[in-house]
Scaffold this active site. Structure first.
Site, PDB file in Angstrom:
ATOM      1  N   ARG A 175       5.313  21.467  -6.958  1.00  0.00           N
ATOM      2  CA  ARG A 175       6.158  22.454  -6.307  1.00  0.00           C
ATOM      3  C   ARG A 175       7.566  21.898  -6.171  1.00  0.00           C
ATOM      4  NH1 ARG A 175       6.473  21.200  -0.866  1.00  0.00           N
ATOM      5  NH2 ARG A 175       7.166  23.297  -0.353  1.00  0.00           N
ATOM      6  N   ARG A 179      14.591  26.539   0.063  1.00  0.00           N
ATOM      7  CA  ARG A 179      14.647  27.130   1.412  1.00  0.00           C
ATOM      8  C   ARG A 179      15.589  28.323   1.396  1.00  0.00           C
ATOM      9  NH1 ARG A 179      15.581  21.796   4.641  1.00  0.00           N
ATOM     10  NH2 ARG A 179      13.562  20.786   4.326  1.00  0.00           N
ATOM     11  N   ARG A 289      21.051   7.538  -7.498  1.00  0.00           N
ATOM     12  CA  ARG A 289      21.706   7.853  -6.230  1.00  0.00           C
ATOM     13  C   ARG A 289      22.499   6.656  -5.710  1.00  0.00           C
ATOM     14  NH1 ARG A 289      16.588   8.391  -2.000  1.00  0.00           N
ATOM     15  NH2 ARG A 289      15.466   6.561  -2.699  1.00  0.00           N
ATOM     16  N   ASP A 362       3.952   7.501   2.515  1.00  0.00           N
ATOM     17  CA  ASP A 362       5.075   7.335   3.432  1.00  0.00           C
ATOM     18  C   ASP A 362       4.636   6.391   4.545  1.00  0.00           C
ATOM     19  OD1 ASP A 362       7.342   8.705   2.539  1.00  0.00           O
ATOM     20  OD2 ASP A 362       6.522  10.644   3.151  1.00  0.00           O
TER      21      ASP A 362
HETATM   22  P1  FDA Z   1       3.864  -2.665   1.498  1.00  0.00           P
HETATM   23  O1  FDA Z   1       4.162  -2.697   0.050  1.00  0.00           O
HETATM   24  O2  FDA Z   1       4.961  -2.368   2.438  1.00  0.00           O
HETATM   25  O3  FDA Z   1       3.219  -4.063   1.933  1.00  0.00           O
HETATM   26  C1  FDA Z   1       2.306  -4.751   1.097  1.00  0.00           C
HETATM   27  C2  FDA Z   1       2.528  -6.237   1.297  1.00  0.00           C
HETATM   28  O4  FDA Z   1       1.499  -6.960   0.606  1.00  0.00           O
HETATM   29  C3  FDA Z   1       3.851  -6.727   0.733  1.00  0.00           C
HETATM   30  O5  FDA Z   1       4.619  -7.363   1.740  1.00  0.00           O
HETATM   31  C4  FDA Z   1       3.433  -7.714  -0.362  1.00  0.00           C
HETATM   32  O6  FDA Z   1       4.317  -8.831  -0.473  1.00  0.00           O
HETATM   33  C5  FDA Z   1       2.060  -8.152   0.120  1.00  0.00           C
HETATM   34  N1  FDA Z   1       1.240  -8.688  -0.963  1.00  0.00           N
HETATM   35  C6  FDA Z   1       0.978  -8.124  -2.154  1.00  0.00           C
HETATM   36  N2  FDA Z   1       0.226  -8.936  -2.903  1.00  0.00           N
HETATM   37  C7  FDA Z   1      -0.010 -10.055  -2.156  1.00  0.00           C
HETATM   38  C8  FDA Z   1      -0.713 -11.272  -2.394  1.00  0.00           C
HETATM   39  N3  FDA Z   1      -1.323 -11.512  -3.563  1.00  0.00           N
HETATM   40  N4  FDA Z   1      -0.754 -12.207  -1.418  1.00  0.00           N
HETATM   41  C9  FDA Z   1      -0.110 -11.992  -0.230  1.00  0.00           C
HETATM   42  N5  FDA Z   1       0.580 -10.849   0.037  1.00  0.00           N
HETATM   43  C10 FDA Z   1       0.626  -9.897  -0.917  1.00  0.00           C
HETATM   44  N6  FDA Z   1       8.320   5.843   3.476  1.00  0.00           N
HETATM   45  C11 FDA Z   1       8.812   6.667   4.440  1.00  0.00           C
HETATM   46  O7  FDA Z   1       8.082   7.051   5.351  1.00  0.00           O
HETATM   47  N7  FDA Z   1      10.133   7.040   4.407  1.00  0.00           N
HETATM   48  C12 FDA Z   1      11.003   6.625   3.440  1.00  0.00           C
HETATM   49  O8  FDA Z   1      12.173   6.988   3.437  1.00  0.00           O
HETATM   50  C13 FDA Z   1      10.488   5.761   2.432  1.00  0.00           C
HETATM   51  N8  FDA Z   1      11.288   5.311   1.447  1.00  0.00           N
HETATM   52  C14 FDA Z   1      10.785   4.562   0.431  1.00  0.00           C
HETATM   53  C15 FDA Z   1      11.613   4.172  -0.623  1.00  0.00           C
HETATM   54  C16 FDA Z   1      11.093   3.445  -1.670  1.00  0.00           C
HETATM   55  C17 FDA Z   1      11.995   3.042  -2.797  1.00  0.00           C
HETATM   56  C18 FDA Z   1       9.717   3.127  -1.696  1.00  0.00           C
HETATM   57  C19 FDA Z   1       9.127   2.395  -2.863  1.00  0.00           C
HETATM   58  C20 FDA Z   1       8.902   3.479  -0.651  1.00  0.00           C
HETATM   59  C21 FDA Z   1       9.427   4.213   0.420  1.00  0.00           C
HETATM   60  N9  FDA Z   1       8.623   4.560   1.498  1.00  0.00           N
HETATM   61  C22 FDA Z   1       9.133   5.386   2.474  1.00  0.00           C
HETATM   62  C23 FDA Z   1       7.204   4.143   1.570  1.00  0.00           C
HETATM   63  C24 FDA Z   1       6.991   2.846   2.372  1.00  0.00           C
HETATM   64  O9  FDA Z   1       7.645   1.784   1.726  1.00  0.00           O
HETATM   65  C25 FDA Z   1       5.480   2.606   2.458  1.00  0.00           C
HETATM   66  O10 FDA Z   1       4.896   3.612   3.262  1.00  0.00           O
HETATM   67  C26 FDA Z   1       5.087   1.282   3.059  1.00  0.00           C
HETATM   68  O11 FDA Z   1       5.705   0.243   2.364  1.00  0.00           O
HETATM   69  C27 FDA Z   1       3.591   1.125   2.967  1.00  0.00           C
HETATM   70  O12 FDA Z   1       3.199  -0.045   3.592  1.00  0.00           O
HETATM   71  P2  FDA Z   1       2.026  -0.932   2.964  1.00  0.00           P
HETATM   72  O13 FDA Z   1       1.690  -1.922   4.008  1.00  0.00           O
HETATM   73  O14 FDA Z   1       0.944  -0.076   2.432  1.00  0.00           O
HETATM   74  O15 FDA Z   1       2.682  -1.628   1.669  1.00  0.00           O
END
Ligand code: FDA
Length: 389
Positions: A175, A179, A289, A362
């Site tokens: 989608r 708005r 952006r 998110d």
């Molecule tokens: P996250 O990736 O944050 O954490 C995982 C951790 O595991 C990392 O620190 C990594 O280093 C660690 N790890 C991985 N492998 C490992 C290993 N082998 N040993 C030890 N540690 C390890 N959300 C939102 O609500 N509003 C927003 O505006 C945005 N904007 C946004 C922009 C961009 C560019 C992205 C990519 C994402 C967003 N997000 C967002 C989403 C947001 O980043 C996301 O919800 C969280 O990062 C999720 O948290 P997690 O803990 O799942 O993963």
């Protein structure tokens, strides 16, 4: 090992699990992260020459309609009244996004009310005569009509995917919001704002508990350090939030991701673009952006002669790149099912978060899903009932 739970990853998912298990169940939790800082992709840092808070892994705006999550996050931080708005530059003119009545009337040089604008978009979207869209280009046209699609969506999407939308599957976009009011708020959620003291302060408060130890610079797969997969799995329950394919040594093949390159600059102007996020819709501009971080916190006392901007470029991730957005091709989905089977057979290891489940989440979704994991799998385990799994 004298801990009750090992959490791999100190992002929002891992820290929510750790905080709940430490606080509610009084258990000792060890959180490891391979990065040198806490917080996963939500981590932010102060650019030293300006004092401006920069989101190192892309703009992070907090928003949610989930009351449980909102109540939970407010235990660790207050939120500013920031309301996110996005603009887009197309052929030298700036429009409001997502497409709204203001965008439509500016673009068509018209003064339509909601009904007339709706009728216009419906008529333009009927171009394919009801035929099933065969690719992303046709899908875009069938959703909002060719003029709006080609101006605001086509070039941006081509840059995001580095692929002509005619060669992308229609399923990428289900989608495209339009708005028929002048409401140009980016998010529709009940709650929205930015953490008053920044993301890192918020994330550090979550980890600040006597039962939680955080070890940074510690890779779960580095067998030379004491908290590696080989030592832990089978001995201590694990919540793993790293990439699911990496956990199984890519046995079923790699899952594909898009990554971003960030080009950050400090400029000698007080205000570069007058807003936090300016998209660039046209294909001849190579970046997608520009972020200008000072605008996320107009309430702060930032310098009035310097600013920090970041240009964002999108491409397919290769080995060693940060995985940002799951691509989810048909092959990826097949592989994911195979990894889910493997994960289900892994005793006392739970997979969560965006990398562990190969889903875009998110922040509020990552936190909400971590709270559910605690309710459903970890609480019964630590209360003496059955599940971890
Ligand atoms: P996250 O990736 O944050 O954490 C995982 C951790 O595991 C990392 O620190 C990594 O280093 C660690 N790890 C991985 N492998 C490992 C290993 N082998 N040993 C030890 N540690 C390890 N959300 C939102 O609500 N509003 C927003 O505006 C945005 N904007 C946004 C922009 C961009 C560019 C992205 C990519 C994402 C967003 N997000 C967002 C989403 C947001 O980043 C996301 O919800 C969280 O990062 C999720 O948290 P997690 O803990 O799942 O993963």
């Amino acid at each position: 090992m004298d801990v009750d739970l090992v959490v791999v990853g100190s992002g929002f998912f891992g820290l929510t699990v750790a905080e709940r298990v430490a606080t509610l169940h009084g258990r000792k939790v060890l959180v490891i992260d391979r990065r040198p800082h806490i917080g996963g992709n939500a981590y932010s840092e102060v650019e030293p020459t300006t004092g401006i808070e920069v989101h190192r892994y892309g703009a992070h705006l907090f928003h949610t309609s989930n009351e449980r999550v909102w109540e939970y996050v407010n235990r660790f931080t207050a939120f500013t009244s920031y309301v996110h708005r996005v603009f887009t530059t197309h052929r030298g003119e700036v429009f409001g996004m997502p497409i709204n009545l203001g965008t439509i009337n500016q673009f068509f040089r018209s003064a339509h009310g909601p009904a007339a604008a709706r009728a216009l978009v419906r008529e333009q979207a009927a171009e394919l005569g009801g035929a099933r869209p065969q690719n992303l280009d046709e899908q875009g046209v069938s959703l909002i009509g060719r003029p709006l699609y080609e101006a605001f969506i086509r070039g941006y999407t081509a840059k995001q995917w580095q692929t002509d939308p005619r060669d992308l599957p229609a399923s990428i976009i289900s989608r495209l919001p339009v708005r028929y009011t002048y409401d140009n708020r980016y998010f529709n959620d009940t709650h929205e704002g930015l953490p008053v003291d920044g993301y890192t302060a918020w994330l550090e408060r979550m980890a600040d508990h006597p039962n939680i130890e955080v070890r940074l610079g510690t890779d779960f797969f580095d067998e030379s350090q004491p908290v590696s997969k080989g030592d832990v799995v089978g001995n201590v329950p694990v919540v793993y939030t790293g990439p699911v394919d990496r956990y199984f040594d890519h046995a079923e093949g790699d899952l594909s991701w898009r990554t971003l390159d960030f080009d950050q600059q400090v400029l000698d102007v007080g205000d570069f673009q007058g807003t936090s996020v300016m998209n660039y819709a046209d294909e001849d501009v190579p970046f997608t952006r520009i972020l200008e971080f000072r605008h996320f916190h107009p309430e702060r006392d930032y310098p009035d002669d310097r600013t920090v901007v970041t240009r964002e470029y999108s491409r397919f991730a290769e080995h060693g790149d940060e995985p940002y957005y799951p691509i989810s091709t048909a092959t990826d989905r097949e592989r994911l099912l195979a990894y889910r089977d493997l994960a289900a057979r892994e005793r006392d290891v739970l997979f969560g978060g965006r990398l562990g489940t190969y889903r875009y989440l998110d922040m509020h979704m990552a936190i909400g899903s971590a709270l559910s994991m605690v309710d459903n799998k970890l609480a019964p385990h630590f209360d003496g009932g059955a599940p971890l799994r």
